[in-house]
Design a protein around this motif. Sequence first.
Motif, PDB file in Angstrom:
ATOM      1  N   GLU A  30      52.798  55.074  65.252  1.00  0.00           N
ATOM      2  CA  GLU A  30      53.085  55.080  66.690  1.00  0.00           C
ATOM      3  C   GLU A  30      52.950  53.677  67.259  1.00  0.00           C
ATOM      4  OE1 GLU A  30      50.312  57.319  69.193  1.00  0.00           O
ATOM      5  OE2 GLU A  30      48.806  57.183  67.617  1.00  0.00           O
TER       6      GLU A  30
ATOM      7  N   THR B  77      51.778  53.543  77.211  1.00  0.00           N
ATOM      8  CA  THR B  77      52.979  54.006  77.909  1.00  0.00           C
ATOM      9  C   THR B  77      53.282  53.074  79.088  1.00  0.00           C
ATOM     10  OG1 THR B  77      52.496  56.266  77.262  1.00  0.00           O
ATOM     11  CG2 THR B  77      53.961  55.975  79.148  1.00  0.00           C
TER      12      THR B  77
ATOM     13  N   ILE C 218      53.580  56.150  83.518  1.00  0.00           N
ATOM     14  CA  ILE C 218      52.202  56.537  83.856  1.00  0.00           C
ATOM     15  C   ILE C 218      52.125  56.945  85.326  1.00  0.00           C
ATOM     16  CG2 ILE C 218      49.857  55.646  84.208  1.00  0.00           C
ATOM     17  CD1 ILE C 218      50.147  55.747  81.340  1.00  0.00           C
TER      18      ILE C 218
ATOM     19  N   GLN D  17      51.050  60.487  87.037  1.00  0.00           N
ATOM     20  CA  GLN D  17      49.966  60.646  88.016  1.00  0.00           C
ATOM     21  C   GLN D  17      50.475  61.294  89.300  1.00  0.00           C
ATOM     22  OE1 GLN D  17      48.587  56.525  87.927  1.00  0.00           O
ATOM     23  NE2 GLN D  17      46.679  57.228  86.975  1.00  0.00           N
TER      24      GLN D  17
ATOM     25  N   LEU E 225      50.828  64.990  88.855  1.00  0.00           N
ATOM     26  CA  LEU E 225      49.529  65.663  88.923  1.00  0.00           C
ATOM     27  C   LEU E 225      49.052  65.747  90.369  1.00  0.00           C
ATOM     28  CD1 LEU E 225      47.674  64.236  85.784  1.00  0.00           C
ATOM     29  CD2 LEU E 225      48.832  66.433  86.067  1.00  0.00           C
TER      30      LEU E 225
ATOM     31  N   THR F  23      53.979  58.871  72.672  1.00  0.00           N
ATOM     32  CA  THR F  23      53.553  59.781  71.593  1.00  0.00           C
ATOM     33  C   THR F  23      52.666  60.941  72.063  1.00  0.00           C
ATOM     34  OG1 THR F  23      51.866  58.140  71.100  1.00  0.00           O
ATOM     35  CG2 THR F  23      53.755  58.205  69.621  1.00  0.00           C
ATOM     36  N   GLY F  24      51.556  60.604  72.721  1.00  0.00           N
ATOM     37  CA  GLY F  24      50.573  61.640  73.068  1.00  0.00           C
ATOM     38  C   GLY F  24      51.016  62.599  74.157  1.00  0.00           C
ATOM     39  N   TRP F  25      52.107  62.277  74.821  1.00  0.00           N
ATOM     40  CA  TRP F  25      52.613  63.162  75.882  1.00  0.00           C
ATOM     41  C   TRP F  25      53.293  64.390  75.288  1.00  0.00           C
ATOM     42  CZ3 TRP F  25      52.489  61.578  81.166  1.00  0.00           C
ATOM     43  CH2 TRP F  25      52.100  60.253  81.383  1.00  0.00           C
ATOM     44  N   ARG F  26      53.642  64.326  74.029  1.00  0.00           N
ATOM     45  CA  ARG F  26      54.302  65.417  73.305  1.00  0.00           C
ATOM     46  C   ARG F  26      55.571  65.875  74.010  1.00  0.00           C
ATOM     47  NH1 ARG F  26      54.311  64.172  70.004  1.00  0.00           N
ATOM     48  NH2 ARG F  26      54.429  65.923  68.593  1.00  0.00           N
TER      49      ARG F  26
ATOM     50  N   PRO G  95      53.512  67.936  83.138  1.00  0.00           N
ATOM     51  CA  PRO G  95      53.322  66.566  83.647  1.00  0.00           C
ATOM     52  C   PRO G  95      54.122  65.562  82.810  1.00  0.00           C
ATOM     53  CG  PRO G  95      51.204  67.715  83.435  1.00  0.00           C
ATOM     54  CD  PRO G  95      52.232  68.593  82.801  1.00  0.00           C
TER      55      PRO G  95
ATOM     56  N   GLN H  89      44.432  62.315  85.670  1.00  0.00           N
ATOM     57  CA  GLN H  89      44.883  61.046  86.249  1.00  0.00           C
ATOM     58  C   GLN H  89      44.081  59.868  85.708  1.00  0.00           C
ATOM     59  OE1 GLN H  89      44.605  62.247  90.419  1.00  0.00           O
ATOM     60  NE2 GLN H  89      46.837  62.096  90.566  1.00  0.00           N
TER      61      GLN H  89
ATOM     62  N   LEU I 289      45.268  58.931  82.282  1.00  0.00           N
ATOM     63  CA  LEU I 289      46.519  58.173  82.354  1.00  0.00           C
ATOM     64  C   LEU I 289      46.242  56.736  82.789  1.00  0.00           C
ATOM     65  CD1 LEU I 289      49.041  60.756  83.852  1.00  0.00           C
ATOM     66  CD2 LEU I 289      48.734  60.056  81.469  1.00  0.00           C
ATOM     67  N   ALA I 290      45.370  56.586  83.788  1.00  0.00           N
ATOM     68  CA  ALA I 290      45.046  55.231  84.254  1.00  0.00           C
ATOM     69  C   ALA I 290      44.473  54.395  83.119  1.00  0.00           C
ATOM     70  CB  ALA I 290      44.057  55.309  85.417  1.00  0.00           C
TER      71      ALA I 290
ATOM     72  N   GLY J 203      45.321  54.669  80.098  1.00  0.00           N
ATOM     73  CA  GLY J 203      46.301  54.528  79.011  1.00  0.00           C
ATOM     74  C   GLY J 203      45.975  55.384  77.791  1.00  0.00           C
TER      75      GLY J 203
ATOM     76  N   THR K 251      47.179  57.716  75.944  1.00  0.00           N
ATOM     77  CA  THR K 251      48.462  58.412  75.804  1.00  0.00           C
ATOM     78  C   THR K 251      48.959  58.418  74.358  1.00  0.00           C
ATOM     79  OG1 THR K 251      49.659  56.365  76.239  1.00  0.00           O
ATOM     80  CG2 THR K 251      49.169  57.765  78.141  1.00  0.00           C
ATOM     81  N   GLN K 252      48.071  58.116  73.416  1.00  0.00           N
ATOM     82  CA  GLN K 252      48.534  58.148  72.023  1.00  0.00           C
ATOM     83  C   GLN K 252      48.188  59.488  71.365  1.00  0.00           C
ATOM     84  OE1 GLN K 252      47.285  54.202  70.365  1.00  0.00           O
ATOM     85  NE2 GLN K 252      49.446  53.785  70.736  1.00  0.00           N
ATOM     86  N   TYR K 253      48.714  59.705  70.159  1.00  0.00           N
ATOM     87  CA  TYR K 253      48.373  60.921  69.414  1.00  0.00           C
ATOM     88  C   TYR K 253      46.852  61.031  69.282  1.00  0.00           C
ATOM     89  CZ  TYR K 253      53.208  60.856  67.372  1.00  0.00           C
ATOM     90  OH  TYR K 253      54.564  60.861  67.156  1.00  0.00           O
TER      91      TYR K 253
ATOM     92  N   PRO L 120      43.808  63.190  66.835  1.00  0.00           N
ATOM     93  CA  PRO L 120      43.819  63.914  65.557  1.00  0.00           C
ATOM     94  C   PRO L 120      44.480  65.281  65.743  1.00  0.00           C
ATOM     95  CG  PRO L 120      41.652  62.963  65.962  1.00  0.00           C
ATOM     96  CD  PRO L 120      42.459  62.735  67.217  1.00  0.00           C
TER      97      PRO L 120
ATOM     98  N   TRP M 130      50.060  72.428  81.267  1.00  0.00           N
ATOM     99  CA  TRP M 130      49.455  71.356  80.464  1.00  0.00           C
ATOM    100  C   TRP M 130      49.615  71.614  78.969  1.00  0.00           C
ATOM    101  CZ3 TRP M 130      46.459  67.408  82.921  1.00  0.00           C
ATOM    102  CH2 TRP M 130      46.236  67.595  84.283  1.00  0.00           C
TER     103      TRP M 130
ATOM    104  N   LEU N  54      51.723  67.855  65.250  1.00  0.00           N
ATOM    105  CA  LEU N  54      51.056  66.537  65.211  1.00  0.00           C
ATOM    106  C   LEU N  54      49.779  66.504  66.035  1.00  0.00           C
ATOM    107  CD1 LEU N  54      54.006  63.951  65.255  1.00  0.00           C
ATOM    108  CD2 LEU N  54      53.285  65.493  63.434  1.00  0.00           C
ATOM    109  N   SER N  55      49.876  66.818  67.327  1.00  0.00           N
ATOM    110  CA  SER N  55      48.660  66.993  68.115  1.00  0.00           C
ATOM    111  C   SER N  55      49.027  67.665  69.428  1.00  0.00           C
ATOM    112  CB  SER N  55      47.952  65.654  68.370  1.00  0.00           C
ATOM    113  OG  SER N  55      48.704  64.824  69.222  1.00  0.00           O
ATOM    114  N   ALA N  56      48.016  68.213  70.099  1.00  0.00           N
ATOM    115  CA  ALA N  56      48.225  68.761  71.444  1.00  0.00           C
ATOM    116  C   ALA N  56      48.334  67.579  72.413  1.00  0.00           C
ATOM    117  CB  ALA N  56      47.064  69.683  71.812  1.00  0.00           C
ATOM    118  N   PRO N  57      48.899  67.811  73.611  1.00  0.00           N
ATOM    119  CA  PRO N  57      49.109  66.689  74.535  1.00  0.00           C
ATOM    120  C   PRO N  57      47.795  65.967  74.867  1.00  0.00           C
ATOM    121  CG  PRO N  57      50.210  68.678  75.335  1.00  0.00           C
ATOM    122  CD  PRO N  57      49.398  69.084  74.154  1.00  0.00           C
ATOM    123  N   THR N  58      47.817  64.666  74.775  1.00  0.00           N
ATOM    124  CA  THR N  58      46.605  63.865  74.929  1.00  0.00           C
ATOM    125  C   THR N  58      46.060  63.866  76.358  1.00  0.00           C
ATOM    126  OG1 THR N  58      47.370  62.544  73.076  1.00  0.00           O
ATOM    127  CG2 THR N  58      45.645  61.580  74.452  1.00  0.00           C
ATOM    128  N   PRO N  59      46.884  63.602  77.367  1.00  0.00           N
ATOM    129  CA  PRO N  59      46.329  63.636  78.732  1.00  0.00           C
ATOM    130  C   PRO N  59      45.731  65.014  79.049  1.00  0.00           C
ATOM    131  CG  PRO N  59      48.529  62.643  78.725  1.00  0.00           C
ATOM    132  CD  PRO N  59      48.313  63.205  77.360  1.00  0.00           C
TER     133      PRO N  59
END
Lengths: 391, 391
Positions: free
Chosen positions: A44, A49, A54, A58, A61, A242-245, A273, B58, B61-62, B64, B66-68, B70, B244, B268-273
Amino acid sequence: MSLSGFQWAARVSQIAPFHVMQLLARARQLQAEGRDVIHMEVGEPDFPTAAPVIQAGQDALAKGLTQYTPAAGLPELREAIAGHYQTAYGVDIDPGRIIVTPGASGALLLIAALLVNPGDKVMMADPTYPCNRNFMRLFEGEPQLIPVGADSEYQLNVGHIEQHWDDRTRAAMLATPSNPTGTLVGKEALQAISQAVSARNGALIADEIYQGLTYGVNAMTALSVNDEAFVINSFSKYFGMTGWRLGWLVAPDNAVSELDKLAQNVFLSAPTPSQYAALAAFQPETIAILEERRAEFARRRDFLLPALRELGMSVPVTPEGAFYIYAGVDHLTDDSYQWCQDLLEQEFVATTPGLDFGLNGARKTVRFAYATDIEQLEQAVERIARFIRQS
Amino acid sequence: MSLSGFQWAARVSQIAPFHVMQLLARARQLQAEGRDVIHMEVGEPDFPTAAPVIQAGQDALAKGLTQYTPAAGLPELREAIAGHYQTAYGVDIDPGRIIVTPGASGALLLIAALLVNPGDKVMMADPTYPCNRNFMRLFEGEPQLIPVGADSEYQLNVGHIEQHWDDRTRAAMLATPSNPTGTLVGKEALQAISQAVSARNGALIADEIYQGLTYGVNAMTALSVNDEAFVINSFSKYFGMTGWRLGWLVAPDNAVSELDKLAQNVFLSAPTPSQYAALAAFQPETIAILEERRAEFARRRDFLLPALRELGMSVPVTPEGAFYIYAGVDHLTDDSYQWCQDLLEQEFVATTPGLDFGLNGARKTVRFAYATDIEQLEQAVERIARFIRQS
Ligand SMILES: Cc1ncc(COP(=O)(O)O)c(C=O)c1O
Ligand SMILES: Cc1ncc(COP(=O)(O)O)c(C=O)c1O
């Protein structure tokens, strides 16, 4: 009470764990011990992001936009994606053919569920992104792995289709740019493949999740060649989310209602979101940021590629996309997994062994990701050089 | 080029579209025409996500974030969920047994992939949440639908297990509180079922996604009875986080590495935020908000249940959870789908026909959701009364 008498479904044992997970776990351990690990195994972008995205997340949300969306995605996002195909690739796509998914992973899941009967084969290159194989196995299908090499730029070509297609082959799957090789399928090759697949009443699947991340060449889409291709894409890589899926697929008209039905069952909807945030992904100020990042990836590739070659590694086809270099290390080892482990232990550089991408030459190759900054890459090259000298 | 010669995988035709989708589409159309539609078909809380959770999202997100993550989820979230089991239900769960998923839907997907071989049966009540059936069909399994009624509180009981379990039955699946009936499985019934399933070397799956939304009784978890149950849960309903896309599953120890492997491949993973936001879901100030909402749901049920009964509908078992009333309308129609359509056309009240939940008495029942405020419910009851008078 005990589940000891219970056997997991057979498919589970056909899906191999990723070797890189072991390396990653060990890398984390080393880091926890204070070691300065350089991560060249990651899949990644290292950039956060982009700020406008971003901000849009926000804002969504703040407005309480947190309920389910329609299974196929927010209509305005489907339209924005269609607009992107028009602006960036000059192709007209009806937004109704675009299904928003939880990552490209969600799109792969839908497509495999739609196309693959037990025993059906889906032809794909070896090496390839391992999940592509495993999605087929998940549905009792068979990835029909075609060993590919430098002569076809590590991609399927029309010759492979003609030679290997059989009664059980239902689809051919391309990935362009490819993970792990970073190579592309050119327009003419794509046309020839597309025709060969159609002539066999097969489906064409194009994984375009690294689209936009190309260097020195412009990206294209399989849709410009075959309007009935199943095209998979993602906000993960070029859009840095990536993490936003969040991803999408473009499907032929007559598949949409079935895919929508599957989506209603398997994931209900992609994250809300994330969908609102992604509306900002196509704005000019976001694209400007992403294009700067693309230029930075190009600089990294232009540093790393000659450096690895100088270490004697073979990279016979210049990777023009994604952020990976798939390098031959057979002058150094006949077990690249062990080599990766040793490199991590001795020099704290994490990489991905070829084994994760298939069987074809897999013990002679390593994937190096350049999703880390150029200073780190310089250091990594020094460390690898020292490791090679000392082995 | 054409895909006209191509047939979708057979499983696709075994998964029926939801009737409510037609009603929903029509309801949207009516709304677009200016009609004041009351939504009693929806499956999500009408409340926005609680403020502390929004704030945490929020903040993530602020920062950052936002990556995958585990594949099994953020370690701190897995710990927070384990803490919740301790605080709310007094059960000790190793966080390592908790896998964070994209909604309960993601958990259902993993469990079905892990347990179901082609031809395997999973026993479940009819009526039930339709996706539960379809997840089994997705993997070529067979939902073994057991008609249930008021005598077993619309739930499976030990008698059903003893009577219907056969060679191909691999698992029994409970949903408590149940969608569509709102009924619970009591502790003793659960114990008996659990023993009967274990005695047959089967797996017990408990869908607890409406856990916490109970009225007049306290929720429990199947884990307090069977530590090896597969338990599915979600941030969607009690925690008010549908969009979410975040849920979890608790698995027996020896299943965790296989489930993790599947998760690495399928999502891969659930949404990070969402994961960072959910860390705030267990905080006392959030729980206080959620408990107020629970009280509001209780008030709605206490209004709607007698009102529907007064209209002659039969609700033989008092629903004690979720936000649904599953009502018999056989004194009014022998085609409840048509009845729902007519109700929508004439009085602009959207509901879900029994047909979406199975075959058992499905044309004689309608599901009314009370995920809308009490003024709306009062109006809905008036409209339904008028509709009945005029039919
Ligand atoms: C070739 C390829 N396809 C699909 C994916 C899935 O990505 P996502 O689900 O984040 O969109 C990846 C991720 O690394 C990939 O490399
Ligand atoms: C019984 C039941 N299980 C699972 C789900 C899936 O919910 P989610 O994926 O949002 O957690 C639902 C949603 O309505 C449900 O009613």
